[in-house]
Design an enzyme around this catalytic site. Structure first.
Site, short mmCIF file in Angstrom:
data_model
loop_
_atom_site.label_atom_id
_atom_site.label_comp_id
_atom_site.label_asym_id
_atom_site.label_seq_id
_atom_site.Cartn_x
_atom_site.Cartn_y
_atom_site.Cartn_z
N ASP A 291 -22.07 22.25 -35.21
CA ASP A 291 -23.27 22.20 -34.39
C ASP A 291 -22.96 21.34 -33.17
OD1 ASP A 291 -26.20 21.93 -33.59
OD2 ASP A 291 -26.43 23.00 -35.48
N HIS B 3 -21.15 23.17 -30.85
CA HIS B 3 -22.12 23.71 -29.90
C HIS B 3 -22.16 22.90 -28.60
CE1 HIS B 3 -24.62 25.83 -33.28
NE2 HIS B 3 -23.36 26.20 -33.24
#
Length: 393
Positions: A217, A240
């Site tokens: 993430d 991310h």
């Protein structure tokens, strides 16, 4: 008495009392001495807590909780203060989280709370045993625990340790001030869900320096109420990217201000540098933000402002976001984009972005759909220097 004899006696007293007295004030609290077995199977939580409590309250001088080499199984623990003074936790071994989800009554595995003056260092590893829990995240069956929560803690240095395979966030810094992560390694597979490397919320003066973050993430995510955050020399990827937000989801969110991300590398990440807000009537601001000297290596969305953030789909876009984004600098950002739209600035029609600056942007599209592009909606600002793709501001 002869002056030479007096001087000799004085020197002997200084040598005898000075260093010896200082040495006596240093004290280690080794978890093995409190009953930790370190076989990787026996629950060592009680030994860890007893060692912490004695170290925390020790009034004789410097204090250190020492976790030597070995493999320790530790159930959820809370290391609470206030302590009698600055406390150091030195991790040299491997500490493993339980895989049985019924052992977790809260949303964290290890919590440090109500401490003024904390150092966590060493060459050891915290293993969150994430693979045992990630399927629960995918089905939404249960909120998974974060590996380490730093809550109401001030003047903290976290240095050189490794966080491996957290079940959820690796580190969550909340309601804390003057916290630094230095030379920390954070590792989880790119498909691991919600494993943010370092999440920061309602915190100030937080630094992330020379860290290697490879996760599933956001490498670093900055939530509401955060100010004066510095991220420098960080390698991010997979993951991310660096994110501010999401913002505008909850009532009474405080502003985000004073974020600086500099001299970092993004490699094979889903996003590069991103600001994301929900479409809602809730008002707040994000301002005083700079992303400078960032290298993008095969990043899908290198530069992105997303004010219609809706990861699960099905959100209403009527009315636009009420989060004001302003005074944002993107400078000296270069490298490669795996998407044709390398610069994507989607701001709110309700409160358009203000004073957005693109300065020396050079991002090459690696695909075959045509030249790299930029896309802008409701953006006020300027572009200067090199602009590849051509600026839409």
């Amino acid at each position: 008495m002869d002056s030479k004899i007096c001087l000799l006696l004085f020197s002997v007293l200084v040598l005898a009392n000075g260093p010896a007295s200082s040495h006596a004030q240093e004290k280690d609290f080794n978890v093995r001495n409190f009953g930790a077995v370190a076989d990787g199977k026996t629950d060592d939580s009680k030994a860890f807590l007893e060692a912490w409590n004695q170290a925390c309250q020790y009034k004789g001088g410097d204090r250190r909780l020492f976790i030597p080499s070995g493999t320790y199984l530790v159930w959820p623990v809370e290391f609470k203060g206030p302590c009698a003074g600055h406390i150091t936790v030195t991790l040299e071994g491997l500490v493993k989280a339980p895989t049985d989800q019924s052992t977790f009554s809260q949303d964290n595995w290890i919590r440090f709370q109500y401490i003024n003056g904390l150092t966590i260092n060493g060459k050891g590893t915290l293993d969150g045993e994430g693979p045992s829990a990630w399927p629960s995240n995918e089905c939404g069956c249960k909120t998974l625990p974060q590996s380490v929560r730093i809550s109401s803690v001030n003047n903290t240095l976290i240095q050189s340790i490794t966080s491996l395979n957290s079940k959820s966030f690796h580190f969550n810094v909340f309601s804390s001030n003057d916290v630094e992560f230095r030379d920390v390694r954070i590792i989880a597979p790119d498909e691991s869900p919600n494993t943010d490397g370092i999440h920061i919320g309602d915190a100030s003066r937080v630094k992330v320096t020379n860290c290697d973050i490879r996760t599933g993430d956001d490498c670093v995510s900055v939530g509401p109420g955060s100010k004066d955050i510095e991220v420098t020399g960080v390698h991010c990827g997979p993951g991310h990217g660096f994110s501010i937000g999401s913002l505008g989801k909850y009532e009474n969110e405080a502003d985000v201000s004073g974020l600086s991300v500099r001299d970092c590398t993004m490699e094979s990440t889903q996003n590069g540098v991103r600001i994301k807000t929900w479409v809602s009537q809730l008002k707040s601001s994000a301002y005083g933000i700079e992303f400078v000297n960032i290298e993008m290596k095969n990043v899908t969305n290198p530069i992105i402002i997303d004010q219609v953030y809706c990861p699960g789909g099905g959100c209403s876009t009527e009315g636009g976001s009420n989060v004001q984004i302003k005074d944002v600098l993107f400078s000296n950002i270069h490298g490669t984009s795996t998407s044709q739209v390398a610069v994507d600035l989607i701001c709110s029609p309700t409160v358009p972005c203000q004073n957005i600056t693109l300065d020396n942007i050079n991002l090459a599209y690696t695909g075959d759909k045509g030249p790299e592009q930029s896309n802008c909606s409701y953006v006020n600002g300027e572009a200067r220097g090199v602009q590849n793709p051509p600026s839409c501001i």
